[in-house]
Design a protein around this motif. Structure first.
Motif, PDB file in Angstrom:
ATOM      1  N   ASP A  58       0.828  -1.227  -0.007  1.00 22.45           N
ATOM      2  CA  ASP A  58      -0.073  -0.135   0.144  1.00 22.45           C
ATOM      3  C   ASP A  58       0.720   1.174   0.130  1.00 22.45           C
ATOM      4  OD1 ASP A  58      -2.528  -1.417   0.129  1.00 22.45           O
ATOM      5  OD2 ASP A  58      -2.240  -1.530   2.312  1.00 22.45           O
ATOM      6  N   LEU A  59       0.551   2.104  -1.007  1.00 24.10           N
ATOM      7  CA  LEU A  59       1.219   3.399  -1.174  1.00 24.10           C
ATOM      8  C   LEU A  59       0.540   4.548  -1.095  1.00 24.10           C
ATOM      9  CD1 LEU A  59       3.712   2.403  -4.065  1.00 24.10           C
ATOM     10  CD2 LEU A  59       4.329   2.389  -1.429  1.00 24.10           C
ATOM     11  N   GLU A  60       0.721   5.500  -0.427  1.00 22.63           N
ATOM     12  CA  GLU A  60      -0.215   6.767  -0.284  1.00 22.63           C
ATOM     13  C   GLU A  60       0.561   8.032  -0.967  1.00 22.63           C
ATOM     14  OE1 GLU A  60      -1.505   8.056   3.642  1.00 22.63           O
ATOM     15  OE2 GLU A  60      -2.194   6.153   4.069  1.00 22.63           O
ATOM     16  N   THR A  61      -0.185   8.749  -1.903  1.00 25.44           N
ATOM     17  CA  THR A  61       0.369   9.810  -2.930  1.00 25.44           C
ATOM     18  C   THR A  61      -0.626  10.694  -3.067  1.00 25.44           C
ATOM     19  OG1 THR A  61       1.820  10.130  -4.842  1.00 25.44           O
ATOM     20  CG2 THR A  61      -0.205   8.626  -4.908  1.00 25.44           C
ATOM     21  N   ASP A  62      -0.091  11.897  -3.590  1.00 26.13           N
ATOM     22  CA  ASP A  62      -1.308  12.969  -4.205  1.00 26.13           C
ATOM     23  C   ASP A  62      -1.638  12.712  -5.555  1.00 26.13           C
ATOM     24  OD1 ASP A  62      -1.155  14.290  -1.482  1.00 26.13           O
ATOM     25  OD2 ASP A  62       0.926  15.300  -2.239  1.00 26.13           O
ATOM     26  N   GLY A  92       5.670  12.634 -19.075  1.00 26.17           N
ATOM     27  CA  GLY A  92       5.548  12.182 -17.745  1.00 26.17           C
ATOM     28  C   GLY A  92       6.578  12.436 -16.773  1.00 26.17           C
ATOM     29  N   GLN A  93       7.827  12.641 -17.309  1.00 28.77           N
ATOM     30  CA  GLN A  93       8.914  13.026 -16.078  1.00 28.77           C
ATOM     31  C   GLN A  93       8.832  14.337 -15.918  1.00 28.77           C
ATOM     32  OE1 GLN A  93      12.784  10.894 -16.847  1.00 28.77           O
ATOM     33  NE2 GLN A  93      12.178  10.555 -18.680  1.00 28.77           N
ATOM     34  N   ALA A  94       8.591  15.281 -16.913  1.00 26.91           N
ATOM     35  CA  ALA A  94       8.386  16.822 -16.833  1.00 26.91           C
ATOM     36  C   ALA A  94       7.206  16.993 -15.777  1.00 26.91           C
ATOM     37  CB  ALA A  94       8.068  17.342 -18.142  1.00 26.91           C
ATOM     38  N   ALA A  95       6.210  16.294 -15.877  1.00 27.52           N
ATOM     39  CA  ALA A  95       4.852  16.483 -14.893  1.00 27.52           C
ATOM     40  C   ALA A  95       5.287  15.935 -13.659  1.00 27.52           C
ATOM     41  CB  ALA A  95       3.678  15.709 -15.650  1.00 27.52           C
ATOM     42  N   THR A  96       6.306  15.194 -13.551  1.00 26.97           N
ATOM     43  CA  THR A  96       6.538  14.701 -12.209  1.00 26.97           C
ATOM     44  C   THR A  96       7.171  15.623 -11.207  1.00 26.97           C
ATOM     45  OG1 THR A  96       6.588  12.326 -12.625  1.00 26.97           O
ATOM     46  CG2 THR A  96       7.786  12.920 -10.878  1.00 26.97           C
ATOM     47  N   ILE A  97       8.244  16.269 -12.278  1.00 31.87           N
ATOM     48  CA  ILE A  97       9.239  17.185 -11.722  1.00 31.87           C
ATOM     49  C   ILE A  97       8.305  18.620 -11.124  1.00 31.87           C
ATOM     50  CG2 ILE A  97      11.166  18.689 -11.918  1.00 31.87           C
ATOM     51  CD1 ILE A  97      11.952  16.612 -13.991  1.00 31.87           C
ATOM     52  N   ARG A  98       7.308  18.960 -12.047  1.00 28.71           N
ATOM     53  CA  ARG A  98       6.651  20.115 -11.956  1.00 28.71           C
ATOM     54  C   ARG A  98       5.607  19.924 -10.629  1.00 28.71           C
ATOM     55  NH1 ARG A  98       6.302  25.108 -10.907  1.00 28.71           N
ATOM     56  NH2 ARG A  98       4.350  26.257 -11.710  1.00 28.71           N
ATOM     57  N   ALA A  99       4.988  18.686 -10.719  1.00 28.02           N
ATOM     58  CA  ALA A  99       4.169  18.496  -9.464  1.00 28.02           C
ATOM     59  C   ALA A  99       4.841  18.352  -8.167  1.00 28.02           C
ATOM     60  CB  ALA A  99       3.473  16.971  -9.762  1.00 28.02           C
ATOM     61  N   SER A 100       6.234  18.018  -8.155  1.00 28.42           N
ATOM     62  CA  SER A 100       6.826  18.149  -7.036  1.00 28.42           C
ATOM     63  C   SER A 100       7.456  19.402  -6.718  1.00 28.42           C
ATOM     64  CB  SER A 100       8.144  16.998  -7.278  1.00 28.42           C
ATOM     65  OG  SER A 100       7.809  15.903  -7.541  1.00 28.42           O
ATOM     66  N   GLU A 101       7.623  20.274  -7.411  1.00 26.97           N
ATOM     67  CA  GLU A 101       7.775  21.602  -7.172  1.00 26.97           C
ATOM     68  C   GLU A 101       6.665  22.318  -6.681  1.00 26.97           C
ATOM     69  OE1 GLU A 101      10.568  22.889 -11.099  1.00 26.97           O
ATOM     70  OE2 GLU A 101       8.466  23.656 -11.073  1.00 26.97           O
ATOM     71  N   LEU A 102       5.396  21.740  -6.671  1.00 27.20           N
ATOM     72  CA  LEU A 102       4.309  22.417  -6.429  1.00 27.20           C
ATOM     73  C   LEU A 102       3.817  21.688  -5.062  1.00 27.20           C
ATOM     74  CD1 LEU A 102       2.201  22.459  -9.600  1.00 27.20           C
ATOM     75  CD2 LEU A 102       3.190  24.544  -8.411  1.00 27.20           C
ATOM     76  N   LYS A 146       3.640  18.455  -4.265  1.00 27.97           N
ATOM     77  CA  LYS A 146       2.974  17.205  -4.364  1.00 27.97           C
ATOM     78  C   LYS A 146       3.937  16.037  -4.148  1.00 27.97           C
ATOM     79  CE  LYS A 146      -0.923  19.525  -5.067  1.00 27.97           C
ATOM     80  NZ  LYS A 146      -1.968  19.769  -3.875  1.00 27.97           N
ATOM     81  N   ASN A 147       3.148  14.722  -3.500  1.00 28.95           N
ATOM     82  CA  ASN A 147       3.900  13.517  -3.620  1.00 28.95           C
ATOM     83  C   ASN A 147       3.489  12.925  -4.712  1.00 28.95           C
ATOM     84  OD1 ASN A 147       5.272  13.704  -0.739  1.00 28.95           O
ATOM     85  ND2 ASN A 147       3.224  13.593   0.140  1.00 28.95           N
ATOM     86  N   VAL A 148       4.321  12.275  -5.387  1.00 28.60           N
ATOM     87  CA  VAL A 148       4.223  11.767  -6.821  1.00 28.60           C
ATOM     88  C   VAL A 148       4.647  10.353  -6.906  1.00 28.60           C
ATOM     89  CG1 VAL A 148       4.324  12.077  -9.342  1.00 28.60           C
ATOM     90  CG2 VAL A 148       4.400  14.151  -7.714  1.00 28.60           C
TER      91      VAL A 148
END
Length: 272
Positions: free
Chosen positions: A128-132, A142-152, A154-156
């Motif tokens: 079980d994993l929890e994430t935003d 996908g990688q760019a979205a991951t970086i941007r979401a982390s900047e905001l 969010k746990n990704v």
């Protein structure tokens, strides 16, 4: 004892000492065609197991076929079987390795059918994993979205079915359009605009372009490139200057350092 040279689907040069065990100890080299040319595979046998598999000089795709070359031999040795999965996305390279090892098994007097047996494995363990945010696909987007979401903040969790990141971006031309970016101006191209780039794309697309998506691209590619350099750690080959692209009427296309492989490497490092 030596075996004759084979010239059918593969080039084989093998030599073994006679032994009544599972294999005749020795080495065997088989050359099979990969995606980029010949893939030489050398297999070393002891009496009862495959001891080593080495891949010779080849032109398989970095980040894809090269991953199969790095990982698949170890899996075959660990399982002592050619009944193992090839790497998703690197099917041709994987097939070349598995076919070569299979021929070597036969050359060494082994029972190929037994070596094809798929060893049973226990069920995968659930976790079980929890994430935003969950992002599916570790290509450039996908990688760019991951970086941007982390900047905001969010746990990704970034999911990828293949054993390597990059997707199509790992094998593209390794260039990027810089229209509207600070980078373009720094490199001396000052006579570009949204309107000019839009017209270039319409001319090249015979006015059949999706106007809505073209507008989105034209208005956002420049800021995105600046963000990729400043926030995602990507590197442009400024020394090489702009590339000469027929569909662009002004200088606006540059190459990432080390091309698509360099871009994929930089993005992956930023994600990690």
């Amino acid at each position: 004892m030596s075996f004759p040279l084979k010239t059918l689907s593969a080039l084989a040069l093998c030599g073994f000492a006679l032994n009544a065990y599972s294999f005749n100890p020795g080495t065997c080299t088989i050359v099979k065609p990969g995606i980029g040319g010949d893939v030489p595979v050398t297999v070393t046998f002891s009496n009862d197991r495959i001891e080593a598999i080495t891949i010779g000089e080849n032109n398989e795709t970095p980040g894809i076929g090269k991953v199969a070359i790095e990982q698949l031999p170890a899996t075959i040795i660990e399982e002592q079987s050619v009944g193992v999965d090839g790497l998703s996305g690197a099917s041709i390279t994987s097939g070349a390795i598995l076919a070569a090892v299979s021929e070597c098994i036969v050359q060494a007097g082994g029972d190929l059918e037994k070596m094809k047996v798929v060893k049973a494995k226990g069920p995968a363990q659930a976790k079980d994993l929890e994430t935003d945010v969950i992002i599916v696909g570790a290509g450039a987007a996908g990688q760019a979205a991951t970086i941007r979401a982390s900047e905001l903040g969010k746990n990704v969790i970034l999911l990828e079915k293949q054993p390597f990141a990059g997707g199509a971006a790992a094998v593209n031309g390794g260039t990027v359009v810089t229209q509207g970016s600070n980078l373009q101006k720094e490199m001396g191209s000052l006579n570009d605009s949204n309107e000019l780039m839009t017209q270039d794309y319409l001319d090249n697309g015979h006015n059949l372009n999706d106007r809505r998506m073209l507008k989105l691209y034209v208005e956002n590619i420049g800021p995105t490139v600046d963000w990729a350099i400043s926030n995602a750690g990507m590197h442009v080959n400024k020394e090489a200057g702009f590339t000469n692209e027929a569909e662009h009427s002004v200088p606006r296309v540059v190459r990432w350092i080390d091309g698509s492989q360099g871009a994929t490497r930089d993005l992956k490092a930023a994600v990690a």
